[in-house]
Design an enzyme around this catalytic site. Sequence first.
Site, PDB file in Angstrom:
ATOM      1  N   ARG A   1       6.865  19.040  32.475  1.00 50.33           N
ATOM      2  CA  ARG A   1       8.094  19.541  31.841  1.00 50.33           C
ATOM      3  C   ARG A   1       9.097  19.877  32.932  1.00 50.33           C
ATOM      4  O   ARG A   1       8.769  20.560  33.914  1.00 50.33           O
ATOM      5  CB  ARG A   1       7.787  20.798  31.011  1.00 50.33           C
ATOM      6  CG  ARG A   1       9.007  21.578  30.516  1.00 50.33           C
ATOM      7  CD  ARG A   1       9.718  20.900  29.396  1.00 50.33           C
ATOM      8  NE  ARG A   1      10.890  21.672  28.946  1.00 50.33           N
ATOM      9  CZ  ARG A   1      11.859  21.182  28.195  1.00 50.33           C
ATOM     10  NH1 ARG A   1      11.806  19.932  27.772  1.00 50.33           N
ATOM     11  NH2 ARG A   1      12.875  21.933  27.834  1.00 50.33           N
TER      12      ARG A   1
ATOM     13  N   GLU B   1      16.620  26.626  34.355  1.00 50.39           N
ATOM     14  CA  GLU B   1      16.696  28.084  34.215  1.00 50.39           C
ATOM     15  C   GLU B   1      17.637  28.497  33.092  1.00 50.39           C
ATOM     16  O   GLU B   1      18.738  27.968  32.946  1.00 50.39           O
ATOM     17  CB  GLU B   1      17.206  28.674  35.533  1.00 50.39           C
ATOM     18  CG  GLU B   1      17.417  30.169  35.512  1.00 50.39           C
ATOM     19  CD  GLU B   1      18.003  30.666  36.820  1.00 50.39           C
ATOM     20  OE1 GLU B   1      17.605  31.746  37.265  1.00 50.39           O
ATOM     21  OE2 GLU B   1      18.841  29.964  37.409  1.00 50.39           O
ATOM     22  N   CYS B   2      17.184  29.462  32.287  1.00 44.30           N
ATOM     23  CA  CYS B   2      18.022  30.028  31.230  1.00 44.30           C
ATOM     24  C   CYS B   2      17.664  31.512  31.122  1.00 44.30           C
ATOM     25  O   CYS B   2      16.724  31.878  30.411  1.00 44.30           O
ATOM     26  CB  CYS B   2      17.778  29.309  29.906  1.00 44.30           C
ATOM     27  SG  CYS B   2      18.710  30.025  28.514  1.00 44.30           S
TER      28      CYS B   2
ATOM     29  N   GLN C   1      10.818  26.816  24.218  1.00 42.98           N
ATOM     30  CA  GLN C   1      10.422  25.567  24.871  1.00 42.98           C
ATOM     31  C   GLN C   1       9.589  25.833  26.123  1.00 42.98           C
ATOM     32  O   GLN C   1       8.607  25.129  26.396  1.00 42.98           O
ATOM     33  CB  GLN C   1      11.651  24.749  25.254  1.00 42.98           C
ATOM     34  CG  GLN C   1      12.263  23.987  24.097  1.00 42.98           C
ATOM     35  CD  GLN C   1      13.282  22.975  24.575  1.00 42.98           C
ATOM     36  OE1 GLN C   1      13.979  23.195  25.558  1.00 42.98           O
ATOM     37  NE2 GLN C   1      13.366  21.869  23.883  1.00 42.98           N
TER      38      GLN C   1
ATOM     39  N   GLU D   1      21.279  27.179  35.810  1.00 45.71           N
ATOM     40  CA  GLU D   1      21.682  28.008  34.677  1.00 45.71           C
ATOM     41  C   GLU D   1      22.894  27.430  33.957  1.00 45.71           C
ATOM     42  O   GLU D   1      23.843  26.952  34.580  1.00 45.71           O
ATOM     43  CB  GLU D   1      22.006  29.414  35.178  1.00 45.71           C
ATOM     44  CG  GLU D   1      22.418  30.402  34.114  1.00 45.71           C
ATOM     45  CD  GLU D   1      21.243  30.909  33.289  1.00 45.71           C
ATOM     46  OE1 GLU D   1      21.345  30.874  32.051  1.00 45.71           O
ATOM     47  OE2 GLU D   1      20.243  31.348  33.875  1.00 45.71           O
ATOM     48  N   GLY D   2      22.858  27.471  32.640  1.00 46.28           N
ATOM     49  CA  GLY D   2      24.005  27.048  31.845  1.00 46.28           C
ATOM     50  C   GLY D   2      24.357  25.580  32.009  1.00 46.28           C
ATOM     51  O   GLY D   2      25.531  25.229  32.056  1.00 46.28           O
TER      52      GLY D   2
ATOM     53  N   ASP E   1      27.542  18.605  30.984  1.00 46.12           N
ATOM     54  CA  ASP E   1      26.235  18.835  31.607  1.00 46.12           C
ATOM     55  C   ASP E   1      26.332  18.471  33.081  1.00 46.12           C
ATOM     56  O   ASP E   1      26.480  17.297  33.429  1.00 46.12           O
ATOM     57  CB  ASP E   1      25.164  17.987  30.914  1.00 46.12           C
ATOM     58  CG  ASP E   1      23.749  18.379  31.309  1.00 46.12           C
ATOM     59  OD1 ASP E   1      23.579  19.058  32.342  1.00 46.12           O
ATOM     60  OD2 ASP E   1      22.807  17.996  30.594  1.00 46.12           O
TER      61      ASP E   1
ATOM     62  N   ARG F   1      23.955  19.231  35.359  1.00 41.29           N
ATOM     63  CA  ARG F   1      22.645  19.250  35.989  1.00 41.29           C
ATOM     64  C   ARG F   1      22.331  17.932  36.701  1.00 41.29           C
ATOM     65  O   ARG F   1      22.753  16.863  36.265  1.00 41.29           O
ATOM     66  CB  ARG F   1      21.547  19.538  34.953  1.00 41.29           C
ATOM     67  CG  ARG F   1      21.579  20.938  34.419  1.00 41.29           C
ATOM     68  CD  ARG F   1      20.541  21.129  33.329  1.00 41.29           C
ATOM     69  NE  ARG F   1      20.835  20.289  32.165  1.00 41.29           N
ATOM     70  CZ  ARG F   1      20.060  20.243  31.077  1.00 41.29           C
ATOM     71  NH1 ARG F   1      18.950  20.966  31.025  1.00 41.29           N
ATOM     72  NH2 ARG F   1      20.398  19.481  30.061  1.00 41.29           N
TER      73      ARG F   1
END
Length: 202
Positions: A49, A53-54, A70, A92-93, A126, A128
């Site tokens: 997985r 980070e959240c 999740q 994050e975010g 996004d 990321r």
Amino acid sequence: MTIKFIASSKLPTAFGTFGLHGFWDEYESKEHVALTYGDVSGDEPVLCRLHSECLTGDALFSQRCDCGPQLHAALEAITKEGRGVLLYLRQEGRGIGLLNKIRAYHLQDQGADTVEANEELGFAADLRTYHMCQPMLAHLGINKVKIMTNNPRKVKALEDAGVNVVERLVHTAGINKHNEHYLATKAGKLGHMLDHQGELIE
């Protein structure tokens, strides 16, 4: 881009005792960790997985997203499997950071969806990246994975980096009345996949 291994330790959790492996991303000046369970060496595919980070979802139990459930579901699945790896990525975010995420939440409170809020703040939907994943997996001796996700960008990023993704597994958790619109936006605007009944599975 240089990903540097720093140290490993044991991490006892409610789900089982994991190996905790710390990495430093010199390119982005960020810390990332990998959690391993069981023997992940060898040629057999490893349950995997990639989890961004959240803080609000993982630690503060927010129901605006499905991140915390999740994370829990992934750790449970890995321990049930008997071996696996979770990469916890400091993004994050969706890459905009915690304070900008709160600003985006404020815009969502006023009616914007998650993509519109990011764009109104001047960010892409996004931000990321997944460049750190292959070096982290390689350090752990992992080249074949069964990935728990319904985000096609994660699958493609691993494959483009040379990781053999042998299977993509549905990973459903945490759908509730507070995040239904958020999840529908991820499916409609970010390409997250739906199951055969049209229900959100990311």
